[in-house]
Write a protein that holds these residues in place. Sequence first.
Motif, mmCIF file in Angstrom:
data_model
loop_
_atom_site.group_PDB
_atom_site.id
_atom_site.type_symbol
_atom_site.label_atom_id
_atom_site.label_comp_id
_atom_site.label_asym_id
_atom_site.label_seq_id
_atom_site.Cartn_x
_atom_site.Cartn_y
_atom_site.Cartn_z
ATOM 1 N N LEU A 32 44.858 -43.401 42.901
ATOM 2 C CA LEU A 32 44.271 -44.713 43.155
ATOM 3 C C LEU A 32 42.757 -44.665 43.368
ATOM 4 C CD1 LEU A 32 46.895 -46.349 45.542
ATOM 5 C CD2 LEU A 32 46.486 -46.848 43.141
ATOM 6 N N ILE A 33 42.268 -43.608 43.994
ATOM 7 C CA ILE A 33 40.836 -43.495 44.275
ATOM 8 C C ILE A 33 40.184 -42.753 43.116
ATOM 9 C CG2 ILE A 33 39.093 -42.621 45.867
ATOM 10 C CD1 ILE A 33 41.289 -42.705 48.066
ATOM 11 N N PRO A 34 39.297 -43.411 42.375
ATOM 12 C CA PRO A 34 38.708 -42.759 41.191
ATOM 13 C C PRO A 34 37.772 -41.617 41.568
ATOM 14 C CG PRO A 34 37.710 -44.909 41.557
ATOM 15 C CD PRO A 34 38.822 -44.769 42.551
ATOM 16 N N ALA A 35 37.668 -40.635 40.667
ATOM 17 C CA ALA A 35 36.798 -39.477 40.899
ATOM 18 C C ALA A 35 35.330 -39.834 40.711
ATOM 19 C CB ALA A 35 37.183 -38.341 39.954
ATOM 20 N N SER A 36 35.064 -40.826 39.894
ATOM 21 C CA SER A 36 33.680 -41.280 39.696
ATOM 22 C C SER A 36 33.676 -42.801 39.683
ATOM 23 C CB SER A 36 33.118 -40.729 38.386
ATOM 24 O OG SER A 36 33.865 -41.224 37.297
ATOM 25 N N CYS A 37 32.510 -43.362 39.819
ATOM 26 C CA CYS A 37 32.384 -44.816 39.898
ATOM 27 C C CYS A 37 32.838 -45.467 38.590
ATOM 28 C CB CYS A 37 30.943 -45.202 40.205
ATOM 29 S SG CYS A 37 30.749 -46.971 40.470
ATOM 30 N N PRO A 38 33.824 -46.352 38.646
ATOM 31 C CA PRO A 38 34.315 -46.984 37.420
ATOM 32 C C PRO A 38 33.381 -48.069 36.886
ATOM 33 C CG PRO A 38 35.512 -47.816 39.300
ATOM 34 C CD PRO A 38 34.603 -46.728 39.813
ATOM 35 N N PHE A 39 32.348 -48.425 37.626
ATOM 36 C CA PHE A 39 31.454 -49.498 37.218
ATOM 37 C C PHE A 39 30.255 -49.003 36.418
ATOM 38 C CE2 PHE A 39 33.407 -50.807 41.265
ATOM 39 C CZ PHE A 39 34.201 -51.817 40.767
ATOM 40 N N GLU A 40 29.981 -47.707 36.486
ATOM 41 C CA GLU A 40 28.834 -47.165 35.759
ATOM 42 C C GLU A 40 29.112 -47.194 34.263
ATOM 43 O OE1 GLU A 40 25.871 -43.342 35.926
ATOM 44 O OE2 GLU A 40 27.919 -43.100 36.623
ATOM 45 N N ARG A 41 28.179 -47.759 33.513
ATOM 46 C CA ARG A 41 28.364 -47.912 32.073
ATOM 47 C C ARG A 41 27.036 -47.758 31.343
ATOM 48 N NH1 ARG A 41 33.111 -47.981 33.088
ATOM 49 N NH2 ARG A 41 34.596 -49.623 32.857
ATOM 50 N N ASP A 42 27.124 -47.340 30.104
ATOM 51 C CA ASP A 42 26.007 -47.389 29.163
ATOM 52 C C ASP A 42 26.381 -48.408 28.094
ATOM 53 O OD1 ASP A 42 24.277 -45.504 30.258
ATOM 54 O OD2 ASP A 42 25.277 -43.847 29.241
ATOM 55 N N LEU A 43 25.523 -49.382 27.890
ATOM 56 C CA LEU A 43 25.747 -50.360 26.836
ATOM 57 C C LEU A 43 24.995 -49.901 25.600
ATOM 58 C CD1 LEU A 43 25.378 -53.626 28.918
ATOM 59 C CD2 LEU A 43 27.460 -52.493 28.211
ATOM 60 N N ASN A 44 25.730 -49.649 24.535
ATOM 61 C CA ASN A 44 25.154 -49.118 23.302
ATOM 62 C C ASN A 44 25.163 -50.184 22.211
ATOM 63 O OD1 ASN A 44 24.778 -46.487 24.343
ATOM 64 N ND2 ASN A 44 26.971 -46.119 24.075
ATOM 65 N N LEU A 45 24.116 -50.155 21.410
ATOM 66 C CA LEU A 45 24.017 -51.029 20.253
ATOM 67 C C LEU A 45 23.522 -50.196 19.085
ATOM 68 C CD1 LEU A 45 24.267 -53.964 19.267
ATOM 69 C CD2 LEU A 45 21.857 -54.260 19.857
ATOM 70 N N PHE A 46 24.333 -50.079 18.056
ATOM 71 C CA PHE A 46 24.010 -49.274 16.875
ATOM 72 C C PHE A 46 23.697 -47.822 17.237
ATOM 73 C CE2 PHE A 46 22.514 -53.636 15.790
ATOM 74 C CZ PHE A 46 23.542 -53.946 14.918
#
Length: 89
Positions: A32-46
């Motif tokens: 249940l407790i994630p190992a890393s932050c699930p909200f961190e993201r990289d938004l990629n375009l092309f």
Amino acid sequence: MFKLMSLRNIVCQWLDAIEVHDPKRAQLLCKLIPASCPFERDLNLFGHTVFHIPPLCKLNPFYEQVVSLRFKCLCFLADECGEDITIYC
């Protein structure tokens, strides 16, 4: 404001005081407790990173206690139960 801080401290102390003695509960908490932050993201375009969303978990007032609880569960499973914990990492 004082009561809010007091409530926060009570919850922090409660989370810190949780002891792990049951392998099933430890496995459940590790899942249940994630190992890393699930909200961190990289938004990629092309194929290029356009925007990076930083980890927001540290904004959670109980972040340290929750991560500590996950660590206790992992240690219990590895040390006491002899379980391979790589599936939780």
